[in-house]
Design a protein around this motif. Sequence first.
Motif, PDB file in Angstrom:
ATOM      1  N   ALA A   1      12.065  13.235  11.158  1.00  0.00           N
ATOM      2  CA  ALA A   1      12.423  12.457  10.147  1.00  0.00           C
ATOM      3  C   ALA A   1      11.851  12.714   8.717  1.00  0.00           C
ATOM      4  O   ALA A   1      12.380  12.087   8.058  1.00  0.00           O
ATOM      5  CB  ALA A   1      11.845  11.018  10.582  1.00  0.00           C
ATOM      6  N   TRP A   2      11.007  13.416   8.604  1.00  0.00           N
ATOM      7  CA  TRP A   2      10.414  13.894   7.324  1.00  0.00           C
ATOM      8  C   TRP A   2      11.061  15.243   6.671  1.00  0.00           C
ATOM      9  O   TRP A   2      10.545  16.229   6.497  1.00  0.00           O
ATOM     10  CB  TRP A   2       8.794  14.176   7.284  1.00  0.00           C
ATOM     11  N   GLY A   3      12.332  15.042   6.157  1.00  0.00           N
ATOM     12  CA  GLY A   3      12.934  16.079   5.683  1.00  0.00           C
ATOM     13  C   GLY A   3      14.238  15.832   4.625  1.00  0.00           C
ATOM     14  O   GLY A   3      14.712  14.525   4.779  1.00  0.00           O
TER      15      GLY A   3
ATOM     16  N   TYR B   1      16.021   6.673  10.233  1.00  0.00           N
ATOM     17  CA  TYR B   1      14.769   6.191  11.009  1.00  0.00           C
ATOM     18  C   TYR B   1      14.121   5.129  10.001  1.00  0.00           C
ATOM     19  O   TYR B   1      14.060   5.510   8.733  1.00  0.00           O
ATOM     20  CB  TYR B   1      13.918   7.507  11.264  1.00  0.00           C
ATOM     21  N   GLU B   2      13.625   4.143  10.411  1.00  0.00           N
ATOM     22  CA  GLU B   2      12.869   3.168   9.659  1.00  0.00           C
ATOM     23  C   GLU B   2      11.477   2.999  10.263  1.00  0.00           C
ATOM     24  O   GLU B   2      11.177   2.844  11.306  1.00  0.00           O
ATOM     25  CB  GLU B   2      13.565   1.744  10.032  1.00  0.00           C
ATOM     26  N   CYS B   3      10.370   3.782   9.463  1.00  0.00           N
ATOM     27  CA  CYS B   3       9.067   3.982  10.140  1.00  0.00           C
ATOM     28  C   CYS B   3       8.424   2.599  10.368  1.00  0.00           C
ATOM     29  O   CYS B   3       7.487   2.772  11.294  1.00  0.00           O
ATOM     30  CB  CYS B   3       8.335   4.899   8.965  1.00  0.00           C
TER      31      CYS B   3
ATOM     32  N   LYS C   1       0.702  -1.217   0.153  1.00  0.00           N
ATOM     33  CA  LYS C   1      -0.093   0.255  -0.083  1.00  0.00           C
ATOM     34  C   LYS C   1       0.884   1.319  -0.033  1.00  0.00           C
ATOM     35  O   LYS C   1       2.106   1.202  -0.186  1.00  0.00           O
ATOM     36  CB  LYS C   1      -0.958   0.106   1.170  1.00  0.00           C
ATOM     37  N   ALA C   2       0.163   2.354   0.261  1.00  0.00           N
ATOM     38  CA  ALA C   2       0.943   3.617  -0.006  1.00  0.00           C
ATOM     39  C   ALA C   2       1.664   3.846   1.345  1.00  0.00           C
ATOM     40  O   ALA C   2       1.041   4.156   2.283  1.00  0.00           O
ATOM     41  CB  ALA C   2       0.014   4.948  -0.405  1.00  0.00           C
ATOM     42  N   LYS C   3       2.841   4.117   1.639  1.00  0.00           N
ATOM     43  CA  LYS C   3       3.614   4.371   2.619  1.00  0.00           C
ATOM     44  C   LYS C   3       4.747   5.024   2.333  1.00  0.00           C
ATOM     45  O   LYS C   3       5.327   5.247   1.288  1.00  0.00           O
ATOM     46  CB  LYS C   3       4.226   3.101   3.330  1.00  0.00           C
ATOM     47  N   ALA C   4       5.282   5.690   3.439  1.00  0.00           N
ATOM     48  CA  ALA C   4       6.561   6.606   2.987  1.00  0.00           C
ATOM     49  C   ALA C   4       7.783   5.712   3.199  1.00  0.00           C
ATOM     50  O   ALA C   4       8.700   5.811   3.995  1.00  0.00           O
ATOM     51  CB  ALA C   4       6.596   7.656   4.135  1.00  0.00           C
ATOM     52  N   TYR C   5       7.831   4.945   1.941  1.00  0.00           N
ATOM     53  CA  TYR C   5       9.308   4.073   1.992  1.00  0.00           C
ATOM     54  C   TYR C   5      10.386   4.675   1.172  1.00  0.00           C
ATOM     55  O   TYR C   5      10.652   4.194   0.246  1.00  0.00           O
ATOM     56  CB  TYR C   5       8.786   2.752   1.475  1.00  0.00           C
ATOM     57  N   ILE C   6      10.842   5.767   1.366  1.00  0.00           N
ATOM     58  CA  ILE C   6      12.268   6.340   0.739  1.00  0.00           C
ATOM     59  C   ILE C   6      12.917   6.153   1.882  1.00  0.00           C
ATOM     60  O   ILE C   6      13.048   6.760   3.133  1.00  0.00           O
ATOM     61  CB  ILE C   6      11.951   7.865   0.639  1.00  0.00           C
TER      62      ILE C   6
END
Length: 186
Positions: A34-36, A161-163, A6-11
Amino acid sequence: MRKNLKAKAYIYPLPVLIIGSYDENGVPNAMNAAWGTVCDEKQVSICISAGHKTMKNILKNKEFTVAMADANNVVAADFVGIVSGNNVKNKIEKAGWTAVKGEFVNAPVFEQLPLVLECKLISYDVDSEICIADIVNVSVDESILNENGKVDLTKFKPICYECDTHGYYALGDRVGNAFSDGLKLK
């Protein structure tokens, strides 16, 4: 075989960024974000909610610092992400960090964090919560530089960080050479 998640922040990696700012009384504050990322050669983009003490400080002062947390500062970096500067007034002291005023901005540089970007706010969008800033200086502890004066990740060991599992991981192993290794396939 592949699996859809599914749609996740996997960068990956998501850098652990410590955002430093001063409040209205000149008290230093830090938060873990962590979002930068970089969004241009001399700009950063960070997602920060308007309710955070840090964002309130940034909007007031228009200047802040962005440090990359390293393996030596995992506990303190996590702590400043767990507690809010709105509630804990001595956050920096409890983290065990020493704050000094940035040389190029009116924002704290935490001496224990070896790489710090000094930034000036360009824009903040309340709806997207995106903060964009110019990098006006990079302050680096000489202990993480190589013999040519460049940052050496094997000395620095920044963390990411690994979400999914909420883990922190150290970076540092060199596995190749940019603009070079690919030439083997030409």
